[in-house]
Motif scaffolding. Structure first.
Motif, short mmCIF file in Angstrom:
data_model
loop_
_atom_site.label_atom_id
_atom_site.label_comp_id
_atom_site.label_asym_id
_atom_site.label_seq_id
_atom_site.Cartn_x
_atom_site.Cartn_y
_atom_site.Cartn_z
N UNK A 94 1.01 -1.05 -0.23
CA UNK A 94 -0.12 0.10 -0.06
C UNK A 94 0.95 1.28 0.04
N UNK A 95 0.59 1.98 -0.83
CA UNK A 95 1.36 3.37 -0.89
C UNK A 95 0.32 4.35 -0.16
N UNK A 96 0.43 4.86 1.03
CA UNK A 96 -0.56 5.32 1.81
C UNK A 96 -0.14 6.88 1.85
N UNK A 97 -1.09 7.69 1.17
CA UNK A 97 -0.86 8.68 1.05
C UNK A 97 -2.13 9.61 1.38
N UNK A 98 -2.96 9.26 2.43
CA UNK A 98 -4.20 9.90 3.05
C UNK A 98 -3.76 11.06 3.74
N UNK A 99 -2.53 10.82 4.40
CA UNK A 99 -2.09 11.81 5.38
C UNK A 99 -2.57 11.51 6.86
N UNK A 100 -3.25 10.30 7.13
CA UNK A 100 -3.88 9.71 8.21
C UNK A 100 -3.05 8.87 8.93
N UNK A 101 -2.47 9.07 9.98
CA UNK A 101 -1.76 8.14 11.00
C UNK A 101 -2.72 7.01 11.47
N UNK A 102 -3.97 7.41 11.41
CA UNK A 102 -4.90 6.71 12.12
C UNK A 102 -5.38 5.38 10.97
N UNK A 103 -5.28 5.78 9.92
CA UNK A 103 -5.53 4.98 8.91
C UNK A 103 -4.41 4.10 8.68
N UNK A 104 -3.35 4.40 8.60
CA UNK A 104 -1.75 3.62 8.56
C UNK A 104 -1.91 2.71 9.59
N UNK A 105 -2.30 2.99 10.86
CA UNK A 105 -2.17 2.21 12.05
C UNK A 105 -3.12 0.96 11.98
N UNK A 106 -4.14 1.26 11.29
CA UNK A 106 -5.42 0.16 11.15
C UNK A 106 -4.81 -0.93 10.37
N UNK A 107 -4.11 -0.36 8.92
CA UNK A 107 -3.77 -1.39 7.96
C UNK A 107 -2.57 -1.94 8.47
N UNK A 108 -1.66 -1.44 9.23
CA UNK A 108 -0.47 -2.08 9.51
C UNK A 108 -0.59 -3.06 10.63
N UNK A 109 -1.53 -2.76 11.62
CA UNK A 109 -1.97 -3.71 12.67
C UNK A 109 -2.72 -4.91 12.28
N UNK A 110 -3.62 -4.91 11.13
CA UNK A 110 -4.18 -5.74 10.64
C UNK A 110 -3.83 -6.75 9.43
#
Length: 295
Positions: A165-181
């Protein structure tokens, strides 16, 4: 934690597409690619946003991918942009890149037509079914008009060759959810967020500023990998003003192309509707490059 796209960890550079008189300048392009290979860049990402993919013709798009693969000759990874808001067109571009020898495909979220979450899921599933390349979901709602929600990416992670995933939403919350799951390799899509994203578990960055100072971005990634937060902070704050100006003075890739021109590494030419920096913006960019020690 082991991730399925680990081969792409570290620095990926979102390459500009050098132009001269409205055509791709392949001689300059070769010099820019060699510069990246010599710096130790892990992966090159041609014909993405930074590479002006929206304004290149389809023939140019495919030729650029083939040229980068041929020039690299296996010395680093190549993950070109092959996305579209038409699933059939994305499949066609992806299969062309696969035939050319690309190592993965960077798939921007379908833009403008604003699919539902199920539409996003079906789009990426189709790409994964049609191509054997590792697929990188590129989520940038600021440009596409709609976010691929974390729950959708978590569903997509069940498909084996969706790897990144190239994560470019600017949201660390969204990144956290993806990385954790998931076990997807998450790459930061915003230069200034590389340190905090890697602190969460992202494995690198697809970088614009890497066109100019790849070794410094590599040093930041290496420091984070080594757990040396003090060194990583030092790298981050050195890069921060430059990152801010590359992405803040005007729409990408206008500032980075201007910077490359100032450094004697590109013509700075853009394809309409992209237009050059205004004089006051150019003066700010020169000041930033001078402060960094590049001018």
């Amino acid at each position: 934690m082991s991730t399925r796209g680990e081969a792409f960890a570290g620095l990926s550079v979102a390459l500009i597409t050098p132009l001269r008189d409205g055509r791709v300048d392949y001689e300059t392009f070769k010099q820019q690619i060699e510069f990246q290979v010599e710096a130790g860049t892990r992966c090159l990402c041609p014909v993405g946003t930074t590479g002006e993919s929206p304004t290149l013709s389809h023939d140019e798009h495919e030729r650029v991918i083939a040229f980068v693969v041929e020039t690299v000759a296996g010395r680093c990874k190549v993950m070109p942009g092959t996305g579209s808001n038409s699933t059939a067109e994305a499949v066609r571009l992806t299969l062309s890149a696969e035939r050319a020898g690309a190592d993965a495909a960077l798939q921007v979220a379908p833009y403008y037509n604003k699919p539902t979450q199920q539409g996003f899921f079906e789009h990426y599933r189709r790409l994964a079914e049609e191509s054997s390349l590792p697929q990188c979901i590129y989520n940038i709602p600021g440009r596409t008009g709609k976010n691929i929600e974390p729950e959708t990416i978590i569903r997509l992670a069940e498909i084996p060759n969706i790897a990144l995933v190239k994560e470019a939403t600017g949201s660390l919350d969204q990144a956290s959810q993806i990385i954790a799951a998931t076990d997807l390799t998450v790459l930061c899509g915003d230069d200034s967020l590389t340190l905090p994203m890697m602190a969460l578990g992202a494995r690198g960055v697809v970088s614009v500023v890497g066109n100019i100072v790849p070794r410094d971005v590599i040093a930041l990634c290496a420091a984070m990998d080594a757990g040396d937060l003090a060194a990583a902070r030092s790298c981050h704050f050195k890069l921060f003003a430059l990152c801010r100006d590359m992405l803040g003075l005007s729409t990408n890739p206008i500032p980075v192309k201007a910077a490359m021109q100032l450094l004697g590494r590109d013509t700075g030419e853009l394809l309409l509707p992209m237009t050059p920096l205004e004089p006051e913006q150019l003066a700010m960019l020169k000041k930033s490059l001078t402060a960094y020690g590049l001018l």
